[in-house]
Design an enzyme around this catalytic site. Structure first.
Site, PDB file in Angstrom:
ATOM      1  CG  ASN A 111      -1.842   1.335   1.301  1.00 27.23           C
ATOM      2  OD1 ASN A 111      -1.848   2.077   0.588  1.00 27.23           O
ATOM      3  ND2 ASN A 111      -2.296   1.453   2.757  1.00 27.23           N
ATOM      4  CD1 TRP A 112       3.526   0.787  -2.517  1.00 25.93           C
ATOM      5  CD2 TRP A 112       3.728   1.837  -4.634  1.00 25.93           C
ATOM      6  NE1 TRP A 112       4.357   0.280  -3.251  1.00 25.93           N
ATOM      7  CE2 TRP A 112       4.462   0.614  -4.699  1.00 25.93           C
ATOM      8  CE3 TRP A 112       3.586   2.630  -5.854  1.00 25.93           C
ATOM      9  CZ2 TRP A 112       5.188   0.341  -5.880  1.00 25.93           C
ATOM     10  CZ3 TRP A 112       3.986   2.250  -6.890  1.00 25.93           C
ATOM     11  CH2 TRP A 112       4.887   1.057  -7.226  1.00 25.93           C
ATOM     12  CD  GLU A 168      -3.509  -2.551   7.575  1.00 31.94           C
ATOM     13  OE1 GLU A 168      -2.412  -2.735   7.212  1.00 31.94           O
ATOM     14  OE2 GLU A 168      -4.149  -1.323   7.363  1.00 31.94           O
ATOM     15  N   GLY A 225       2.807   2.447  10.616  1.00 31.39           N
ATOM     16  CA  GLY A 225       3.640   3.349  10.386  1.00 31.39           C
ATOM     17  C   GLY A 225       4.415   3.935  11.628  1.00 31.39           C
ATOM     18  CB  SER A 283       5.480  -1.797  11.900  1.00 26.02           C
ATOM     19  OG  SER A 283       4.937  -0.347  12.014  1.00 26.02           O
ATOM     20  CD  GLU A 318      -3.022   5.483   6.715  1.00 26.28           C
ATOM     21  OE1 GLU A 318      -2.716   5.695   5.487  1.00 26.28           O
ATOM     22  OE2 GLU A 318      -1.794   5.258   7.406  1.00 26.28           O
ATOM     23  N   GLY A 374       2.839  -1.136   4.349  1.00 24.28           N
ATOM     24  CA  GLY A 374       2.698   0.452   4.014  1.00 24.28           C
ATOM     25  C   GLY A 374       4.210   0.713   3.548  1.00 24.28           C
ATOM     26  N   GLY A 375       4.822   1.356   4.590  1.00 28.43           N
ATOM     27  CA  GLY A 375       6.155   2.192   4.525  1.00 28.43           C
ATOM     28  C   GLY A 375       7.068   1.204   3.870  1.00 28.43           C
TER      29      GLY A 375
HETATM   30  C1  PEP Z   1      -0.632   0.287   5.877  1.00 29.30           C
HETATM   31  O1  PEP Z   1      -0.828   1.529   5.646  1.00 29.30           O
HETATM   32  O2  PEP Z   1      -1.477  -0.428   5.740  1.00 29.30           O
HETATM   33  C2  PEP Z   1       0.470  -0.194   7.114  1.00 29.30           C
HETATM   34  C3  PEP Z   1       0.307  -1.323   7.411  1.00 29.30           C
HETATM   35  O3  PEP Z   1       1.423   0.504   6.853  1.00 29.30           O
HETATM   36  P1  PEP Z   1       2.897   0.359   7.702  1.00 29.30           P
HETATM   37  O4  PEP Z   1       3.200  -1.043   6.878  1.00 29.30           O
HETATM   38  O5  PEP Z   1       3.725   1.316   7.267  1.00 29.30           O
HETATM   39  O6  PEP Z   1       2.680   0.162   8.977  1.00 29.30           O
END
Ligand code: PEP
Length: 253
Positions: free
Chosen positions: A11-12, A169, A175, A215, A103, A236-237
């Site tokens: 997920n960018w 999640e 994040g 994360s 989000e 995500g990141g």
């Molecule tokens: C996400 O946004 O779905 C996510 C899991 O972000 P991150 O991996 O950065 O925690």
């Protein structure tokens, strides 16, 4: 071991213009081998503005990665300024749509009922919704995590008639660099699987992939994937870094 094929989704979020997106997907593909695509289903979900460019790169370079969207609107067409419909996405060979990301729930006020309509819209265009659920830190500390996630799940998947994916999640892990312990993530995945059995029956529950997100990185992915009810990850990141994302995808190596 289940028959569910591991699914790893990047997920960018709102990062990268379409030229940067092309580079990212090409760099990622250079780091992957045919066997990686065979053992793991890989999806990248860039911003809307990059979907078409990535679709073309995937087709031209014959990269067997799938394309995901980060959102969708439930109406087919009309006066909904700024929104994008499911058929518009499907036309670009988008196969997966993330719905109900925390989000979107927190910043844009999406409710379970909105998420449910979006998931139905995705299914009606033959795309797979990735339905996100997860508790906040406050809710976890109050011992409400299971109830919150179960409620979100019930409201979000009500009446879904096709195959969908669930992403657990925990909001406090997104994040933040603070991932859930694999044991805690596995426990919640079990709760979700049990909720699915009640909602959609055992057969469909067994076929439904449950992802963990929050994360995820090249180090913690292995322990997460070792849990029987965790079938993949929503990243995500780390998905913005082709080296890291490739190592996550190649977690077995
Ligand atoms: C996400 O946004 O779905 C996510 C899991 O972000 P991150 O991996 O950065 O925690």
């Amino acid at each position: 071991m289940s028959d569910r094929r591991p699914l790893i989704v990047g997920n960018w979020k709102m990062n990268g213009n379409h030229l940067e997106a092309i580079q990212m997907v090409q760099k990622l593909s250079y780091r992957l081998e045919e066997t990686d695509y065979e053992s793991v289903e890989i999806v990248v979900a860039p911003p809307f503005t990059s979907l078409r460019s990535i679709q073309i790169v995937l087709e031209q370079d014959r990269i067997p990665m799938k394309l995901g969207a980060q959102n969708v609107y439930w109406a087919e067409k009309g006066a909904y300024t700024g929104e994008v419909s499911a058929t518009m996405l499907a036309k670009m060979n988008v196969t997966h749509v993330i719905v109900g990301h925390s989000e979107r729930r927190a910043i844009f006020g999406e409710t379970d009922s909105d998420v449910n309509k979006k998931a139905k819209a995705a299914l009606s265009a033959d795309m797979t919704p990735i339905v996100c659920v997860g508790e906040t830190l406050e809710q976890r500390e109050a011992g409400e995590a299971e109830a919150v996630v179960t409620n979100q799940l019930n409201g979000s998947i009500k009446g879904l008639e096709g195959a969908f994916v669930v992403a657990y999640e925990p909001v406090w892990a997104i994040g933040t660099g603070r991932n859930a312990l694999p044991e805690d993530a596995a426990l919640m995945a079990r709760v979700i699987r049990e909720g699915l059995r009640e909602r959609v029956g055992s057969d469909r529950a067994e076929l439904t992939s449950i992802l963990y997100g929050g994360s995820v990185n090249p180090v913690n992915i292995k322990d997460l994937m070792a849990k029987s009810d965790i079938d993949g990850a929503l990243v995500g990141g780390a998905s913005l870094d082709p080296d890291k994302f490739a190592s996550i995808i190649r977690y077995r190596i």
